[in-house]
Write a protein that holds these residues in place. Structure first.
Motif, short mmCIF file in Angstrom:
data_model
loop_
_atom_site.label_atom_id
_atom_site.label_comp_id
_atom_site.label_asym_id
_atom_site.label_seq_id
_atom_site.Cartn_x
_atom_site.Cartn_y
_atom_site.Cartn_z
N UNK A 163 0.38 -1.44 0.12
CA UNK A 163 -0.16 -0.27 0.61
C UNK A 163 1.12 0.96 0.08
N UNK A 164 0.44 2.83 -0.04
CA UNK A 164 0.61 3.87 -0.76
C UNK A 164 2.04 4.30 1.13
N UNK A 165 1.05 3.42 1.78
CA UNK A 165 1.70 4.34 3.32
C UNK A 165 3.36 3.63 3.89
N UNK A 166 3.90 2.78 2.72
CA UNK A 166 5.16 2.42 2.49
C UNK A 166 5.39 2.88 1.43
N UNK A 167 4.91 3.32 0.39
CA UNK A 167 5.67 3.23 -1.09
C UNK A 167 5.67 4.52 -1.42
N UNK A 168 4.83 5.33 -0.85
CA UNK A 168 4.84 6.86 -0.94
C UNK A 168 7.18 7.32 -0.04
N UNK A 169 6.88 7.01 0.35
CA UNK A 169 8.35 7.91 1.70
C UNK A 169 9.02 7.27 0.56
N UNK A 170 9.27 5.81 0.05
CA UNK A 170 10.46 5.50 -1.14
C UNK A 170 10.23 6.60 -1.63
N UNK A 171 9.04 6.60 -2.74
CA UNK A 171 9.23 7.54 -3.97
C UNK A 171 9.39 9.00 -3.33
N UNK B 117 18.95 4.32 2.12
CA UNK B 117 19.32 3.27 2.96
C UNK B 117 18.63 1.90 3.01
N UNK B 118 17.91 3.19 4.26
CA UNK B 118 17.12 2.03 5.30
C UNK B 118 16.12 2.06 4.79
#
Lengths: 203, 203
Positions: A39-47, B14-15
């Motif tokens: 879900x977006x809560x995990x993906x958006x920070x990476x993006x 990295x994290x």
């Protein structure tokens, strides 16, 4: 009717992930599906981190280690470091490893790789010209070639040593031998050969 | 003075990369440095794809396969498919594999994983309730449990078969035996046992 496939945004993501080093087609697909599932809560920070990366961080023009966009380089501007001693490494990660060893208090110079004809890495792709200039502007006394001891590393070290000859600077290479805590049956024959060849008198 | 480390944006990246499946600390670091080195032209498209992923794609409420946000599900709305036959799989990727085999023309149901007490995956984490509802609303005649034949897959299949008993639907499992083109010395003993046990009369 065409064969069923993932929706285009997922296909595109899989293709982009597959082009990253260390990710094959299967792991790229698995990662993309995992990103869909969490879900977006995990993906958006990476993006966001990826999107901001090159806006917030850059390589220092001098040493090549990474610094925040508007900050001074902690290594190059530290006056307690010995500016007459330059340690040449392949990657920024090597700077951290050497710093953690606590054994070096000079300047670093990150090449950004090693010479590799098979991968089309030529001297122009590495920060070799800027090393020559730095050796002269810092009036360096010693250049330590802390590149790897594989074939490409040795070729890179030879190339740089050739370039530095005539600049009146001493050029050294890291010692080769037994790793700390290593038993004889854990090292390969070439390492043993080099350890024997470079033996030190202790008594 | 604190130990030297990468600038915070790189440390953060990295994290985040390290929390992705299949990426350890070393590969996360290597990937982050590679992303720094290749520059924004390679990184920004990936950042955009990730940022748009959950805005442009969603899982179908019925089958769980992925579809573009405003599109109809190509699988669930295809009237040429047999709606009385439901094939239950672990992952969306399994749908593609079965479709490529061309052997199935019914409906799919993606569970989103398999029961795994060690990983804290309980029946509530999987799309099992919606499977029960679909079996009834589609008046399914057969449910094929195409989950893996590892321990967790078998446990998942048993759990679902129990839940379906009493609904008047036939529950089947994929055949187990020799892989196509496989020689006897390439398969493990359990596979051989099952291939022998399920042998078919051909003459």
């Amino acid at each position: 009717m065409p064969a069923l496939d993932y929706p285009p945004p997922i296909q595109r993501l899989i293709a982009q992930l597959r082009s990253l080093p260390g990710l094959g087609p299967r792991s790229a697909e698995r990662l993309a599906l995992w990103l869909m599932q969490v879900g977006p809560l995990r993906v958006d920070p990476l993006a966001r981190s990826l999107g901001l990366l090159h806006d917030t961080v850059r390589a220092c023009d001098e040493c090549g280690f990474f610094i925040e966009k508007d900050a001074d380089c902690l290594l190059c501007t530290n006056e307690r470091r010995n500016a007459r001693l330059i340690c040449v490494v392949e990657q920024a990660a090597d700077v951290l490893r050497l710093e953690r060893s606590g054994a070096f208090q000079g300047m670093y110079h990150v090449l950004g790789g090693k010479l590799s004809p098979l991968d089309n890495v030529t001297p122009e792709d590495l920060r070799i010209d800027s090393l020559m200039q730095r050796v002269q502007s810092l009036q360096a006394e010693e250049v330590i070639l802390a590149v790897g001891s594989d074939v490409e590393g040795e070729a890179t070290a030879s190339y740089i040593a050739d370039g530095l000859s005539g600049l009146g600077v001493s050029v050294t290479r890291l010692a080769q031998g037994m790793p700390a805590g290593g038993a004889l049956d854990h090292v390969d024959e070439l390492t043993l050969f080099q350890a024997l060849h470079g033996r030190r008198k202790i008594g």
